[in-house]
Design an enzyme around this catalytic site. Structure first.
Site, PDB file in Angstrom:
ATOM      1  N   SER A   1      -0.637   1.872 -10.007  1.00  0.00           N
ATOM      2  CA  SER A   1      -1.265   0.618  -9.859  1.00  0.00           C
ATOM      3  C   SER A   1      -1.374  -0.497  -9.555  1.00  0.00           C
ATOM      4  O   SER A   1      -2.188  -1.581  -8.919  1.00  0.00           O
ATOM      5  CB  SER A   1      -3.006   1.424 -10.148  1.00  0.00           C
ATOM      6  OG  SER A   1      -2.580   1.219 -11.344  1.00  0.00           O
TER       7      SER A   1
ATOM      8  N   SER B   1       2.121   3.417 -13.496  1.00  0.00           N
ATOM      9  CA  SER B   1       2.128   2.088 -12.687  1.00  0.00           C
ATOM     10  C   SER B   1       2.893   0.926 -12.502  1.00  0.00           C
ATOM     11  O   SER B   1       1.807   0.011 -11.760  1.00  0.00           O
ATOM     12  CB  SER B   1      -0.210   1.363 -12.740  1.00  0.00           C
ATOM     13  OG  SER B   1      -1.629   3.224 -12.281  1.00  0.00           O
TER      14      SER B   1
ATOM     15  N   LYS C   1      -2.685  -8.888 -12.934  1.00  0.00           N
ATOM     16  CA  LYS C   1      -3.017  -7.774 -12.409  1.00  0.00           C
ATOM     17  C   LYS C   1      -4.565  -7.868 -13.259  1.00  0.00           C
ATOM     18  O   LYS C   1      -5.181  -7.947 -13.498  1.00  0.00           O
ATOM     19  CB  LYS C   1      -2.519  -5.994 -13.114  1.00  0.00           C
ATOM     20  CG  LYS C   1      -2.798  -5.268 -12.754  1.00  0.00           C
ATOM     21  CD  LYS C   1      -2.933  -3.769 -13.037  1.00  0.00           C
ATOM     22  CE  LYS C   1      -3.382  -2.184 -12.650  1.00  0.00           C
ATOM     23  NZ  LYS C   1      -2.306  -1.025 -13.046  1.00  0.00           N
TER      24      LYS C   1
END
Length: 438
Positions: free
Chosen positions: A117, A141, A40
């Site tokens: 996310s 997330s 990420k």
């Protein structure tokens, strides 16, 4: 980033930047030898700007001087990093839509949101572009995109895996989590990241089914709860399965939540009032910490933020320290309450999310309603600091189904071992359930 347009279709829009970081050793003895992973875009990688999901952030920050310890540990375990993945701006959403870099395509349900996310990290695994990936989970997330994309997602016990070299969102909730398509790789990543001694698999002492939480589901709860119960009974016997009304338990054992109950109407459909109150305390703490971390940057730069995110960020900047102490008290009480409920080797079973992933381009207010309902389930682990795993349970109505198991803080290895033990039987039960529903 110029590659993004040409890559978009073949990589499901998961990557913001392709790169190759080889492991320092190619030894076949290493636990993650020959595996690939993605990261990420919230983790520092030396020589690259950490983008935090927003072009204005990338523009106003320098390249990282060092690589995050979590990424270094995975490389040291023998895996090769192949790229940075798209994420929701400033990690402040559970939807997975990004107006700047595009929304990664959910391989399990292409007309639905992928969840955020850590959207790109989940999509990269679900689309079989990598063997596993790293994300972060503050409020949801890792767990939500795992559920929406039909894969495993693990949120470790709070503060067990180093978050150094990761842009903070709200430190007292931030965790480094990971995704995989099968429980064996999920467990192997845990062996590398968790600084906890190896443990032999231990059978759970009891598995608590939170009946009121399963009643929140917009799909038949039998399709989720019964699949799990039958698997547990087959492996460990029916005597370890207990049922509880978690909302009543939390309401009784976390008296500080009474302060938040006034806003969580008793007759709200699709809500457990005490868990909504718990999530209200979580949201207040998260906003307070986010403001301390990023308020100055937001007010100075005035970044271009997408719909939903912009409102959330500015709401956070308006928060004061009023009631922060009572939120902290609620967190302490909730941790103690769950510790007493689970003891050392108990497991709590809840739905990860209240229903299937919403459609792409769903109106913001509808997404907010879904998120609020979801957060009442997701805050159970967030406010206790306990570890939680999202387990895929096949498809219902052509959309992914998931269940979550929680274990006491520090029992991460126990939980990962349990998932690996349970999954074969779970798959058998899913097959039976899917056949009977067609």
């Amino acid at each position: 980033m110029g590659e993004k347009g040409e890559m978009g279709r073949q990589d499901f829009g998961a990557f913001i930047q392709k790169l190759i970081l080889p492991p320092p050793s190619d030894s076949p003895q290493l636990p993650l030898h020959a595996l690939t992973f993605a990261v990420k875009d919230i983790f520092d990688i030396k020589g690259y700007v950490t983008g935090f999901g927003n072009p204005d952030w990338a523009r106003t920050h320098e390249a990282a001087m060092s690589t995050s310890p979590a990424v270094l540990a995975i490389l040291g375990g023998g895996a090769t990093c192949v790229g940075k993945t798209v994420m929701d701006e400033m990690a402040y959403s559970m939807d997975g839509e990004n107006k700047h870099y595009g929304t990664p395509t959910n391989p399990s349900a292409p007309d639905r949101i992928p969840g955020g996310s850590s959207s790109g990290s989940a999509v990269a695994v679900s689309a079989k572009l990598v063997d596993f990936s790293l994300g972060t989970d503050t409020g949801a997330s890792v767990r939500v995109p795992a559920a929406f994309c039909g894969i495993f997602g693990f949120r470790p016990s709070h503060a067990v895996v180093s978050t150094s070299g990761v842009i903070p969102m709200a430190q007292s909730f931030d965790t480094v989590g990971w995704f995989a398509r099968d429980p064996v790789i999920l467990n192997r990543v845990g062996h590398v990241l968790l600084p906890i001694p190896d443990v032999d698999p231990v059978p759970p002492s009891h598995i608590i089914i939170a009946d009121d939480c399963f009643q929140l589901l917009s799909i038949p709860s039998d399709r989720v709860a019964q699949v799990l119960i039958k698997s547990v009974e087959k492996l460990f016997g029916s005597e370890i399965v207990n049922h509880t009304n978690l909302g009543d338990y939390v309401s009784d054992k976390v008296p500080s939540l009474k302060y938040f109950m006034a806003n969580c109407g008793e007759n709200q459909e699709f809500a457990v009032p005490s868990l909504m109150a718990l999530s209200s305390a979580f949201v207040l703490l998260q906003r307070y910490e986010f403001k301390k971390n990023h308020g100055e940057w937001v007010t100075t730069v005035k970044p271009d933020l997408g719909p939903g995110i912009s409102e959330r960020v500015w709401d956070a900047l308006r928060v004061t320290d009023e009631n922060i102490d009572i939120c902290g008290t609620a967190r302490t009480e909730h941790h103690a309450a769950l510790s007493a409920l689970l003891e050392d080797y108990g497991v709590l079973a809840i739905p990860t999310v209240p229903g299937p992933p919403p459609k792409l381009l769903t109106e913001a207010f509808m997404l907010e309603t879904f998120s609020a309902r979801g957060l009442s389930l997701l805050a159970i682990a967030g406010m206790s600091g306990f570890c939680q795993v999202t387990i895929p349970l096949g498809m219902y109505d052509n959309l992914p189904v998931a269940v979550s198991l929680l274990a006491k803080h520090g029992k991460d290895r126990f939980l990962l071992n349990l998932v690996q033990t349970l999954y074969g039987t779970l798959k058998e039960q899913v097959d039976i359930a899917e056949k009977s529903s067609t």
